[in-house]
Design a protein around this motif. Sequence first.
Motif, PDB file in Angstrom:
ATOM      1  N   ASN A 107       0.611  -0.901   0.175  1.00  0.00           N
ATOM      2  CA  ASN A 107      -0.233   0.400  -0.128  1.00  0.00           C
ATOM      3  C   ASN A 107       0.933   1.379   0.363  1.00  0.00           C
ATOM      4  O   ASN A 107       0.444   2.313   0.051  1.00  0.00           O
ATOM      5  N   LEU A 108       1.874   0.805   0.635  1.00  0.00           N
ATOM      6  CA  LEU A 108       2.985   2.097   0.703  1.00  0.00           C
ATOM      7  C   LEU A 108       3.438   2.975  -1.059  1.00  0.00           C
ATOM      8  O   LEU A 108       3.525   2.273  -1.743  1.00  0.00           O
ATOM      9  N   GLN A 109       2.610   4.763  -0.536  1.00  0.00           N
ATOM     10  CA  GLN A 109       2.729   5.003  -2.098  1.00  0.00           C
ATOM     11  C   GLN A 109       4.114   5.960  -2.218  1.00  0.00           C
ATOM     12  O   GLN A 109       4.614   6.768  -2.752  1.00  0.00           O
ATOM     13  N   ALA A 110       4.380   6.974  -1.243  1.00  0.00           N
ATOM     14  CA  ALA A 110       5.321   7.565  -0.631  1.00  0.00           C
ATOM     15  C   ALA A 110       6.211   7.696   0.436  1.00  0.00           C
ATOM     16  O   ALA A 110       4.685   7.406   1.182  1.00  0.00           O
ATOM     17  N   VAL A 111       7.344   8.268   0.832  1.00  0.00           N
ATOM     18  CA  VAL A 111       7.485   8.674   2.101  1.00  0.00           C
ATOM     19  C   VAL A 111       7.553  10.377   2.453  1.00  0.00           C
ATOM     20  O   VAL A 111       8.881  10.635   1.545  1.00  0.00           O
ATOM     21  N   VAL A 112       7.635  10.755   3.381  1.00  0.00           N
ATOM     22  CA  VAL A 112       7.614  12.253   3.946  1.00  0.00           C
ATOM     23  C   VAL A 112       8.974  11.558   4.680  1.00  0.00           C
ATOM     24  O   VAL A 112       9.343  11.482   5.816  1.00  0.00           O
ATOM     25  N   SER A 113      10.497  12.187   4.316  1.00  0.00           N
ATOM     26  CA  SER A 113      11.198  12.353   5.141  1.00  0.00           C
ATOM     27  C   SER A 113      11.890  13.400   5.761  1.00  0.00           C
ATOM     28  O   SER A 113      11.971  14.796   4.948  1.00  0.00           O
ATOM     29  N   LEU A 114      11.570  14.021   7.014  1.00  0.00           N
ATOM     30  CA  LEU A 114      11.733  14.927   7.530  1.00  0.00           C
ATOM     31  C   LEU A 114      13.513  15.303   8.181  1.00  0.00           C
ATOM     32  O   LEU A 114      13.618  13.716   8.949  1.00  0.00           O
ATOM     33  N   VAL A 115      13.260  16.287   7.749  1.00  0.00           N
ATOM     34  CA  VAL A 115      14.926  16.607   8.315  1.00  0.00           C
ATOM     35  C   VAL A 115      15.442  17.771   8.919  1.00  0.00           C
ATOM     36  O   VAL A 115      13.287  18.720   9.018  1.00  0.00           O
ATOM     37  N   ASP A 116      15.680  18.756  10.471  1.00  0.00           N
ATOM     38  CA  ASP A 116      15.773  20.302  10.299  1.00  0.00           C
ATOM     39  C   ASP A 116      15.996  20.183   9.547  1.00  0.00           C
ATOM     40  O   ASP A 116      17.197  20.834   9.710  1.00  0.00           O
ATOM     41  N   PHE A 117      15.334  21.631   9.284  1.00  0.00           N
ATOM     42  CA  PHE A 117      15.733  23.071   8.435  1.00  0.00           C
ATOM     43  C   PHE A 117      17.522  23.289   9.023  1.00  0.00           C
ATOM     44  O   PHE A 117      17.618  23.899   8.405  1.00  0.00           O
ATOM     45  N   ARG A 118      17.899  23.554  10.960  1.00  0.00           N
ATOM     46  CA  ARG A 118      18.297  24.544  10.793  1.00  0.00           C
ATOM     47  C   ARG A 118      19.842  24.154  11.411  1.00  0.00           C
ATOM     48  O   ARG A 118      20.782  24.584  11.334  1.00  0.00           O
ATOM     49  N   HIS A 119      19.944  22.550  10.389  1.00  0.00           N
ATOM     50  CA  HIS A 119      21.174  21.986  10.941  1.00  0.00           C
ATOM     51  C   HIS A 119      21.547  20.741   9.849  1.00  0.00           C
ATOM     52  O   HIS A 119      20.477  20.604   8.632  1.00  0.00           O
TER      53      HIS A 119
END
Length: 195
Positions: A107-119
Amino acid sequence: MTVNLNNLSLTISAASEKQWPVTKLPEIALAGRSNVGKSSFINTMFNRKNFARTSSTPGKTQLLNFYNIDGLVHFVDVPGYGYARVSKKEREHWGEMIEGYLTKRENLQAVVSLVDFRHEPTHDDVLMYQFLKYYHIPVIVVATKADKVTRNRWSGNESVIKKVLQFDSTDEFIVFSSETKQGRDQAWSILEKYF
């Protein structure tokens, strides 16, 4: 597509593959290190204060949380990685659980990969991005906490993040803030392509 954000529910918090919901709904997974702002991202996207519980204690999400959005899609919050104050064995278990889900779930269509914009992205952030690329899983990089960075540093920070990740220019990159809602509309317009 119009998504009714009043029609939200937690389908299940799954501890193992046996508990993954049997459904045809498309799924978008949310991955990032502990404390990157995943719960805040979810709450901002849904216009809710506490739908996904934010915690001052990183490493709180230890299960796969399947959030049903208007019967159209599941957002799947996976355990945060890179948090030191859990045992090595526990971290390995989470790693296996995340990897199993990302590689086996049809079922997996995509992954949101979150990173810290500050670093600069961490070693774990880079591994996650490369892992997703290796398995040809569509990835949307969301750089959180943009409100903590002055505007004149945005393009520099974005360049550094992309360089460290070896970012593929065909992927999407969103500068995001749960405080100001910067990037929310852009994120919805991108995510809706996957359901």
